[in-house]
Design an enzyme around this catalytic site. Structure first.
Site, PDB file in Angstrom:
ATOM      1  N   LEU A  47      47.250  25.498  19.112  1.00  0.00           N
ATOM      2  CA  LEU A  47      45.942  25.639  19.747  1.00  0.00           C
ATOM      3  C   LEU A  47      45.741  27.101  20.123  1.00  0.00           C
ATOM      4  O   LEU A  47      46.657  27.732  20.649  1.00  0.00           O
ATOM      5  CB  LEU A  47      45.865  24.797  21.028  1.00  0.00           C
ATOM      6  CG  LEU A  47      45.240  23.405  20.978  1.00  0.00           C
ATOM      7  CD1 LEU A  47      45.176  22.826  22.385  1.00  0.00           C
ATOM      8  CD2 LEU A  47      43.864  23.413  20.350  1.00  0.00           C
ATOM      9  N   ASP A  48      44.546  27.633  19.876  1.00  0.00           N
ATOM     10  CA  ASP A  48      44.234  28.998  20.289  1.00  0.00           C
ATOM     11  C   ASP A  48      44.378  29.148  21.805  1.00  0.00           C
ATOM     12  O   ASP A  48      44.166  28.184  22.546  1.00  0.00           O
ATOM     13  CB  ASP A  48      42.796  29.368  19.905  1.00  0.00           C
ATOM     14  CG  ASP A  48      42.612  29.533  18.407  1.00  0.00           C
ATOM     15  OD1 ASP A  48      43.618  29.730  17.701  1.00  0.00           O
ATOM     16  OD2 ASP A  48      41.460  29.458  17.946  1.00  0.00           O
ATOM     17  N   PRO A  49      44.707  30.343  22.284  1.00  0.00           N
ATOM     18  CA  PRO A  49      44.816  30.558  23.737  1.00  0.00           C
ATOM     19  C   PRO A  49      43.557  30.161  24.507  1.00  0.00           C
ATOM     20  O   PRO A  49      43.647  29.635  25.614  1.00  0.00           O
ATOM     21  CB  PRO A  49      45.067  32.071  23.850  1.00  0.00           C
ATOM     22  CG  PRO A  49      45.717  32.434  22.564  1.00  0.00           C
ATOM     23  CD  PRO A  49      45.090  31.550  21.528  1.00  0.00           C
ATOM     24  N   ALA A  51      41.511  27.818  23.806  1.00  0.00           N
ATOM     25  CA  ALA A  51      41.236  26.383  23.686  1.00  0.00           C
ATOM     26  C   ALA A  51      42.056  25.612  24.711  1.00  0.00           C
ATOM     27  O   ALA A  51      43.122  26.044  25.133  1.00  0.00           O
ATOM     28  CB  ALA A  51      41.583  25.902  22.285  1.00  0.00           C
TER      29      ALA A  51
END
Length: 300
Positions: A47-49, A51
């Site tokens: 997961l992107d930071p 998100a």
């Protein structure tokens, strides 16, 4: 004063983490591994930071089941801000293009079917994909020109939940490798404007969803044995696969990595993927060929 070194534990199971905003997936795994004192940990699906949401973290023997969760269906809820494109396709990047045009709800609804099914998608320039061994985002941050090839992804459904002049909220149910930031960018371009993601929440990964999730703050408030009690069993991550229940005799063979003949009414002749259990515990993952269960990975 010397600090006492923590003893790593052979603890196994799944933590279905509700990852907080502004934390990388690697940082989240490190934190959970420390909280459980686990000897081994990994995660299923980065997961992107920026998100939030479901980040399944595998401890111990559960790491052997990571591919089955990682390949599972994912659910995302995301907010698109209209009128500006950014270098990263999210709120972190600098604005690289703007547009005064705002599409109405009907125009947006009309193009959504074009983004459902098996479609071609160009990943964001700032992504973790590798080019000649280097991460795309590292090359982009170094000022190099990054060109990523389009790839096929599968989107099961794409729904607009809310619409406003400045931003809209969507839900996507999709397969592995889908970049929501690219979906937002491409939808905006299709309706004649620019757009980028300003909020992103993953509500499900494979068999795990928001109802299973726990936060780091909640885990920190517990004693270690209380944390252990919240671990999801390895079997939970294999819920979408057929289960083969072994006899005591079959168990011995599978534990040694050997194929075993399946007997009894309804015993399968062939299966591409399956998992074998004994007394409710995961013994192995593998496949069935010519009536035999063939183990690929054996669990201790």
């Amino acid at each position: 004063m010397n600090q006492v070194k923590r003893v790593k534990r052979n603890v196994s199971g799944w933590v279905v983490l509700n990852k907080p905003y502004d934390m990388t997936s690697t940082q989240a795994v490190g934190k959970i591994r420390w909280l459980f004192g686990a000897a081994k940990a990994g995660h299923a699906g980065t997961l992107d930071p920026l998100a939030t949401g479901i980040l399944p973290i595998a401890l111990g023997e559960a790491t052997k089941a990571v591919p089955f969760v990682q390949d599972g269906t994912k659910v995302y809820r995301f907010t698109v801000k209209w009128g500006a494109a950014t270098a990263t396709d999210d709120a972190e990047g600098e604005i690289i293009a703007t547009s005064d045009h705002r599409a109405d709800a009907a125009d947006i609804e009309a193009v959504l079917p074009d983004f459902v099914g098996t479609i071609s998608q160009v990943p964001p320039t700032y992504s973790a994909l590798k080019i000649d061994g280097e991460r795309a985002y590292d090359l982009a941050r170094a000022g190099e020109k990054v060109e990523l090839a389009a790839r096929e992804i599968h989107v099961e459904s794409l729904t607009m939940l809310e619409h406003g002049n400045e931003q809209s909220v969507f839900e996507a149910i999709c397969g592995k490798g889908t970049y929501v930031r690219s979906l937002a960018r491409d939808i905006a371009e299709r309706v004649g404007t620019n757009g980028h993601v300003v909020a992103l929440h993953r509500g499900a990964v494979g068999p795990f969803d928001d109802e299973d999730a726990i936060t780091i703050d909640q885990l920190e408030a517990l004693e270690i044995l209380e944390r252990d009690a919240l671990l999801k069993p390895i079997a939970a991550s294999l819920a979408d696969l057929p289960e083969i229940r072994l006899t005591q005799q079959q168990l011995t063979g599978v534990k040694h990595g050997n194929p075993v003949l399946l007997t009894g009414a309804g015993a399968p002749i062939g299966l591409d993927e399956a998992w074998a259990s004994f007394a409710g515990k995961v013994v192995a993952t593998g496949y069935v060929e010519r009536g035999q269960f063939v183990p690929r990975r054996v669990f201790n």
